[in-house]
Design a protein around this motif. Structure first.
Motif: not given
Length: 137
Positions: A86-92, A107-110, A114-119, A121-127
């Motif tokens: 799981i990709y957890l960008p440190p934006l959240f 959950i989104t693919e990619g 996912g980083a764009s959505m986290c940027e 402020a959505s809680s989206v752990p990308p796969s």
């Protein structure tokens, strides 16, 4: 190594800001480090712990994509014999999310999506890719 202009453009095309690109430590790899026939360049997508520290796992975006003999296309590469992570960008605030069993997650693919959505402020752990995680049986 710094991020090549074509790699930065690819990340920006995915909606990432310059500050997020810098914060996520994306970096171009030297051509001789890639070792995949037909690939001219690549950039690394580092993965992070729940607390936001790099965790030593990385995937690479390949330029150009590789077309295999069976007709499949490979856009990304990761170390052989490694499972998807799981990709957890440190934006959240992932630790707070992990402590809250009632937290809604999308959950989104990619990683880039996912980083764009986290940027934003959505809680989206990308796969890394849903195709990677399926069982072929």
């Amino acid at each position: 190594m710094a991020l090549a202009p074509e790699h930065r453009a690819d990340l920006k095309k995915s909606g990432l800001s310059d500050s997020t690109i810098e914060q996520l430590l994306f970096e171009s790899e030297r051509p001789q480090e890639i070792g995949i026939p037909g690939v001219e360049s690549a950039y690394a997508l580092p993965y992070y712990t729940l607390e936001g520290q790099p965790n030593c796992f990385r995937r690479r975006k390949l330029f150009p994509s590789v077309t295999h003999a069976d007709g499949s296309t490979q856009k990304y590469d990761q170390p052989k014999d490694t499972a998807p992570q799981i990709y957890l960008p440190p934006l959240f605030p992932w630790p707070a999310v992990a402590r809250n069993p009632k937290c809604d997650l999308l959950i989104t693919e990619g990683e880039k999506k996912g980083a764009s959505m986290c940027e934003r402020a959505s809680s989206v752990p990308p796969s890394p890719g849903l195709e990677l995680a399926h069982d072929a049986r």
